[in-house]
Design an enzyme around this catalytic site. Structure first.
Site, PDB file in Angstrom:
ATOM      1  N   GLN A 179       0.197   2.998  20.831  1.00 11.84           N
ATOM      2  CA  GLN A 179       0.376   3.635  19.520  1.00 11.84           C
ATOM      3  C   GLN A 179      -0.725   4.682  19.326  1.00 11.84           C
ATOM      4  OE1 GLN A 179      -0.801   0.588  20.045  1.00 11.84           O
ATOM      5  NE2 GLN A 179      -2.022  -0.259  18.386  1.00 11.84           N
ATOM      6  N   ASN A 221      -6.008   9.177   8.965  1.00 13.27           N
ATOM      7  CA  ASN A 221      -7.131   8.307   9.370  1.00 13.27           C
ATOM      8  C   ASN A 221      -8.482   9.055   9.374  1.00 13.27           C
ATOM      9  OD1 ASN A 221      -4.600   7.172  10.602  1.00 13.27           O
ATOM     10  ND2 ASN A 221      -6.014   5.485  11.016  1.00 13.27           N
ATOM     11  N   GLY A 253      -1.402  -4.819  20.414  1.00 13.49           N
ATOM     12  CA  GLY A 253      -0.259  -4.341  21.197  1.00 13.49           C
ATOM     13  C   GLY A 253      -0.754  -3.873  22.563  1.00 13.49           C
ATOM     14  N   ASP A 254      -0.029  -2.896  23.146  1.00 14.38           N
ATOM     15  CA  ASP A 254      -0.471  -2.387  24.453  1.00 14.38           C
ATOM     16  C   ASP A 254      -1.363  -1.159  24.310  1.00 14.38           C
ATOM     17  OD1 ASP A 254       1.257  -0.381  23.742  1.00 14.38           O
ATOM     18  OD2 ASP A 254       2.700  -0.727  25.357  1.00 14.38           O
ATOM     19  N   TYR A 257       0.846  -1.208   0.000  1.00 17.89           N
ATOM     20  CA  TYR A 257       0.000   0.000   0.000  1.00 17.89           C
ATOM     21  C   TYR A 257       0.875   1.250   0.000  1.00 17.89           C
ATOM     22  CZ  TYR A 257      -3.659   3.227   1.739  1.00 17.89           C
ATOM     23  OH  TYR A 257      -4.546   4.264   1.916  1.00 17.89           O
ATOM     24  N   ASP A 258       1.853   1.277   0.921  1.00 18.21           N
ATOM     25  CA  ASP A 258       2.691   2.476   1.065  1.00 18.21           C
ATOM     26  C   ASP A 258       3.443   2.771  -0.238  1.00 18.21           C
ATOM     27  OD1 ASP A 258       1.848   1.787   3.597  1.00 18.21           O
ATOM     28  OD2 ASP A 258       3.806   1.983   4.558  1.00 18.21           O
ATOM     29  N   VAL A 288     -11.847   1.739  13.478  1.00 15.24           N
ATOM     30  CA  VAL A 288     -13.159   2.323  13.805  1.00 15.24           C
ATOM     31  C   VAL A 288     -14.283   1.304  13.615  1.00 15.24           C
ATOM     32  CG1 VAL A 288     -14.808   4.141  13.216  1.00 15.24           C
ATOM     33  CG2 VAL A 288     -12.381   4.697  13.467  1.00 15.24           C
ATOM     34  N   ASP A 310       3.217  -1.890  12.303  1.00 16.04           N
ATOM     35  CA  ASP A 310       2.141  -0.968  12.708  1.00 16.04           C
ATOM     36  C   ASP A 310       2.774   0.363  13.162  1.00 16.04           C
ATOM     37  OD1 ASP A 310      -0.971  -1.623  13.718  1.00 16.04           O
ATOM     38  OD2 ASP A 310      -0.042   0.108  14.687  1.00 16.04           O
TER      39      ASP A 310
HETATM   40  P1  NAD Z   1     -12.817   2.147   0.462  1.00 23.49           P
HETATM   41  O1  NAD Z   1     -12.260   0.782   0.368  1.00 23.49           O
HETATM   42  O2  NAD Z   1     -14.153   2.318   1.094  1.00 23.49           O
HETATM   43  O3  NAD Z   1     -12.857   2.851  -0.958  1.00 23.49           O
HETATM   44  C1  NAD Z   1     -12.014   2.526  -2.022  1.00 23.49           C
HETATM   45  C2  NAD Z   1     -12.865   2.269  -3.245  1.00 23.49           C
HETATM   46  O4  NAD Z   1     -12.009   2.003  -4.360  1.00 23.49           O
HETATM   47  C3  NAD Z   1     -13.789   1.067  -3.082  1.00 23.49           C
HETATM   48  O5  NAD Z   1     -15.109   1.393  -3.455  1.00 23.49           O
HETATM   49  C4  NAD Z   1     -13.184   0.033  -4.033  1.00 23.49           C
HETATM   50  O6  NAD Z   1     -14.130  -0.890  -4.519  1.00 23.49           O
HETATM   51  C5  NAD Z   1     -12.569   0.926  -5.094  1.00 23.49           C
HETATM   52  N1  NAD Z   1     -11.507   0.278  -5.871  1.00 23.49           N
HETATM   53  C6  NAD Z   1     -10.417  -0.376  -5.395  1.00 23.49           C
HETATM   54  N2  NAD Z   1      -9.682  -0.871  -6.406  1.00 23.49           N
HETATM   55  C7  NAD Z   1     -10.308  -0.492  -7.565  1.00 23.49           C
HETATM   56  C8  NAD Z   1     -10.036  -0.693  -8.942  1.00 23.49           C
HETATM   57  N3  NAD Z   1      -8.975  -1.395  -9.358  1.00 23.49           N
HETATM   58  N4  NAD Z   1     -10.903  -0.170  -9.850  1.00 23.49           N
HETATM   59  C9  NAD Z   1     -11.977   0.538  -9.454  1.00 23.49           C
HETATM   60  N5  NAD Z   1     -12.293   0.750  -8.158  1.00 23.49           N
HETATM   61  C10 NAD Z   1     -11.463   0.249  -7.224  1.00 23.49           C
HETATM   62  O7  NAD Z   1     -11.718   3.034   1.245  1.00 23.49           O
HETATM   63  P2  NAD Z   1     -11.725   4.567   1.657  1.00 23.49           P
HETATM   64  O8  NAD Z   1     -11.369   4.629   3.091  1.00 23.49           O
HETATM   65  O9  NAD Z   1     -12.958   5.231   1.179  1.00 23.49           O
HETATM   66  O10 NAD Z   1     -10.475   5.105   0.837  1.00 23.49           O
HETATM   67  C11 NAD Z   1     -10.624   5.902  -0.323  1.00 23.49           C
HETATM   68  C12 NAD Z   1      -9.273   6.448  -0.755  1.00 23.49           C
HETATM   69  O11 NAD Z   1      -8.734   7.275   0.291  1.00 23.49           O
HETATM   70  C13 NAD Z   1      -8.234   5.367  -1.023  1.00 23.49           C
HETATM   71  O12 NAD Z   1      -7.438   5.764  -2.114  1.00 23.49           O
HETATM   72  C14 NAD Z   1      -7.391   5.362   0.233  1.00 23.49           C
HETATM   73  O13 NAD Z   1      -6.085   4.932  -0.019  1.00 23.49           O
HETATM   74  C15 NAD Z   1      -7.444   6.828   0.642  1.00 23.49           C
HETATM   75  N6  NAD Z   1      -7.203   6.998   2.083  1.00 23.49           N
HETATM   76  C16 NAD Z   1      -8.160   6.683   2.999  1.00 23.49           C
HETATM   77  C17 NAD Z   1      -7.902   6.856   4.344  1.00 23.49           C
HETATM   78  C18 NAD Z   1      -8.926   6.554   5.404  1.00 23.49           C
HETATM   79  O14 NAD Z   1      -8.606   6.700   6.592  1.00 23.49           O
HETATM   80  N7  NAD Z   1     -10.150   6.206   5.093  1.00 23.49           N
HETATM   81  C19 NAD Z   1      -6.641   7.296   4.758  1.00 23.49           C
HETATM   82  C20 NAD Z   1      -5.685   7.573   3.789  1.00 23.49           C
HETATM   83  C21 NAD Z   1      -5.980   7.439   2.455  1.00 23.49           C
HETATM   84  N1  UDP Z   2      -6.152  -1.633  15.868  1.00 22.56           N
HETATM   85  C1  UDP Z   2      -6.489  -2.234  17.070  1.00 22.56           C
HETATM   86  N2  UDP Z   2      -7.529  -3.113  17.066  1.00 22.56           N
HETATM   87  C2  UDP Z   2      -8.262  -3.414  15.961  1.00 22.56           C
HETATM   88  C3  UDP Z   2      -7.914  -2.784  14.735  1.00 22.56           C
HETATM   89  C4  UDP Z   2      -6.843  -1.894  14.727  1.00 22.56           C
HETATM   90  O1  UDP Z   2      -5.862  -1.986  18.100  1.00 22.56           O
HETATM   91  O2  UDP Z   2      -9.198  -4.226  16.073  1.00 22.56           O
HETATM   92  C5  UDP Z   2      -5.028  -0.662  15.853  1.00 22.56           C
HETATM   93  C6  UDP Z   2      -3.972  -0.953  14.810  1.00 22.56           C
HETATM   94  O3  UDP Z   2      -3.023  -1.875  15.289  1.00 22.56           O
HETATM   95  C7  UDP Z   2      -3.396   0.450  14.604  1.00 22.56           C
HETATM   96  C8  UDP Z   2      -4.591   1.370  14.824  1.00 22.56           C
HETATM   97  O4  UDP Z   2      -5.550   0.603  15.537  1.00 22.56           O
HETATM   98  O5  UDP Z   2      -2.415   0.718  15.578  1.00 22.56           O
HETATM   99  C9  UDP Z   2      -5.219   1.890  13.541  1.00 22.56           C
HETATM  100  O6  UDP Z   2      -5.436   0.774  12.714  1.00 22.56           O
HETATM  101  P1  UDP Z   2      -6.221   0.832  11.324  1.00 22.56           P
HETATM  102  O7  UDP Z   2      -6.323  -0.587  10.846  1.00 22.56           O
HETATM  103  O8  UDP Z   2      -7.486   1.571  11.460  1.00 22.56           O
HETATM  104  O9  UDP Z   2      -5.314   1.662  10.301  1.00 22.56           O
HETATM  105  P2  UDP Z   2      -3.830   2.226  10.272  1.00 22.56           P
HETATM  106  O10 UDP Z   2      -3.902   3.572  10.879  1.00 22.56           O
HETATM  107  O11 UDP Z   2      -2.911   1.310  11.030  1.00 22.56           O
HETATM  108  O12 UDP Z   2      -3.515   2.255   8.827  1.00 22.56           O
END
Ligand code: NAD
Ligand code: UDP
Length: 311
Positions: A209, A174, A205-206, A145-146, A188, A271
Site C-alpha cells: 500500500q 499524510n 499487510g505486505d 473519521y471519514d 511515522v 486500510d
Molecule cells: P493531533 O491529534 O496531534 O491534533 C489534534 C488536536 O485536536 C489535539 O491537540 C487534540 O487534543 C485536539 N482535539 C481533539 N478533539 C478536540 C475537541 N473536542 N476539543 C478541542 N480540541 C480537540 O493530530 P494532527 O495530526 O495534528 O491533526 C490536526 C488536524 O489535521 C486534524 O483535524 C486532522 O484531522 C487533520 N489532518 C491531519 C493529517 C496528518 O497527517 N497529520 C492528515 C489529514 C488531516
Molecule cells: N502502518 C504500518 N505499520 C504501522 C502503522 C501503520 O504498516 O505500525 C501502515 C498502515 O496500515 C497504512 C500506512 O502505514 O497502510 C499509513 O498508516 P497511518 O496509520 O499513518 O495513517 P493512514 O494513512 O492509514 O490514515
C-alpha cells in the site's frame, strides 16, 4: 490578525501557532488535550500574543473580543483513535465544526477547515484530484473519521452558502514531523520509535500500500497561503512523492541504522491501498509546492524523537 486555532496543542496545530506568531499575528489556541499536549506549546508560555484555552469545542465556544480567523484543526487523526474514541471523533467533526462555524459567523471571521485525504476513502481514482467524490465505507471502523470530515466539509459549504461565511477547506494528506505523539499509532511515530529502540519495524499487510508524506512546515505554509487566498473550494495539500509502506520502512531503518529488520502484521480493516495528491490547484492558486525532501524531513523528525525519548 487575531486567530483562533482549535486543536492548537496538537502536532500540526502547534506548528501552525508558531508560524502565525512568527508572521506577527495574535493566536488563541483552544484544545481539550484528548490527543494533544501542553508540551507542544510550552515554549509559547511567555509570549504576549499567545493564549491557551483548555476547552472541548463540542461544547459552546466563547472567545472574548474580536476574532479575524478561525482555523479549525480539532480532531483526533490517528487510525488507532478511530477504534478507541469513535464517538468523540464524530462529535468533534460535527458538533465541534458547527460550534467553530457559529463563532466565525458571530465574529465575522474567516473560517478554515482542516479536512483530510480520508474524504477520498480507499480511492478508486489515483492520484486524487479535488473533484473525486471518494470511496468511503460509512459503517467501517474508519468511517467515524471519514464521515465526520465529510460532514464537516458539507456544513462548512452550507455556512458559506446560507450565511456567507468566508470559508476555506484544506484537504491534508499524510503529514509528519517533530512533536508527533510518540505513541500516536500512525506509521511515522511507530516506525521511528521502533527503529530507535532497535526493534523490528511492524509493516501491516505486505507493505505494498502507498502513502505520500509531507513535512509539517510545508503543510503549514500551504495552510496559511490558503487562509490568505480567496479560494472557497477544497484544495489538496500534500507531497506527491509516493512510496510503498515497505520502502518507507526500509528508509527509516537506513536513516536510523536499525538492523533489526521488518516484521509483517495483519492489514487493518479498510486500510486505503493507495494515496497521492494531485496538487495542481495548490500550485496554481496558492503558488505552493513542497520544499522539504523526505530524507531531510525524516532526519529532522528522528532527531526530535531521539531528543524526547532521551528525556
Ligand atoms: P493531533 O491529534 O496531534 O491534533 C489534534 C488536536 O485536536 C489535539 O491537540 C487534540 O487534543 C485536539 N482535539 C481533539 N478533539 C478536540 C475537541 N473536542 N476539543 C478541542 N480540541 C480537540 O493530530 P494532527 O495530526 O495534528 O491533526 C490536526 C488536524 O489535521 C486534524 O483535524 C486532522 O484531522 C487533520 N489532518 C491531519 C493529517 C496528518 O497527517 N497529520 C492528515 C489529514 C488531516
Ligand atoms: N502502518 C504500518 N505499520 C504501522 C502503522 C501503520 O504498516 O505500525 C501502515 C498502515 O496500515 C497504512 C500506512 O502505514 O497502510 C499509513 O498508516 P497511518 O496509520 O499513518 O495513517 P493512514 O494513512 O492509514 O490514515
Amino acid at each position: 490578525m487575531r486567530v483562533l486555532v482549535t486543536g492548537g496543542a496538537g502536532f500540526i496545530g502547534s506548528h501552525l501557532c508558531d508560524r502565525l506568531l512568527a508572521d506577527g499575528h495574535e493566536v488563541i489556541a483552544m484544545d481539550n488535550l484528548v490527543t494533544g499536549s501542553v508540551d507542544n506549546i510550552a515554549h509559547l508560555a511567555g509570549e504576549r500574543r499567545f493564549k491557551f484555552i483548555h476547552h472541548d469545542v463540542t461544547d459552546y465556544i466563547y472567545v472574548a473580543g474580536k476574532v479575524d480567523a478561525v482555523m479549525h484543526l480539532a480532531s483526533p487523526a490517528s487510525p488507532v483513535d478511530f477504534a478507541r474514541i469513535p464517538i468523540q471523533i464524530l462529535k468533534v467533526g460535527s458538533l465541534g465544526t458547527h460550534n467553530a462555524l457559529g463563532l466565525a459567523l458571530a465574529k465575522g471571521a474567516r473560517f478554515l477547515l482542516a479536512s483530510t485525504s480520508e474524504v477520498y476513502g480507499d480511492p478508486l481514482v489515483h492520484p486524487q484530484p479535488e473533484t473525486y467524490w471518494g470511496n468511503v465505507n460509512p459503517i467501517g471502523v474508519r468511517g467515524v473519521y471519514d464521515e465526520a470530515k465529510r460532514f464537516a466539509e458539507a456544513i462548512t459549504m452550507a455556512y458559506h452558502r446560507i450565511h456567507q461565511v468566508d470559508t476555506r477547506i484544506i484537504r491534508i494528506f499524510n503529514t509528519y514531523g517533530p512533536r508527533m505523539r510518540l505513541d500516536d499509532g500512525r506509521v511515522v511515530p511507530n516506525f521511528i520509535g521502533q527503529a530507535l529502540r532497535r526493534e523490528c519495524i511492524t509493516v501491516y499487510g505486505d507493505g505494498s500500500q502507498t502513502r505520500s508524506f509531507c513535512f509539517v512546515s510545508d503543510l503549514v505554509d500551504g495552510m496559511v497561503r490558503l487562509l490568505l487566498s480567496d479560494e472557497v473550494h477544497p484544495v489538496n495539500i500534500g507531497n506527491p512523492e509516493e512510496t510503498t509502506i515497505l520502502t518507507f520502512a526500509e528508509t527509516i531503518n537506513r536513516l536510523t541504522g536499525n538492523a533489526a529488520g521488518i516484521e509483517f502484521r495483519p492489514l487493518p480493516e479498510d486500510d486505503p491501498r493507495q494515496r497521492r495528491p494531485i496538487i495542481a490547484r495548490a500550485e496554481q492558486i496558492l503558488g505552493w509546492s513542497p520544499q522539504v525532501a523526505l530524507d531531510e524531513g525524516l532526519s529532522r523528525t528522528i532527531y526530535d524523537f531521539e531528543d524526547r525519548l532521551a528525556r
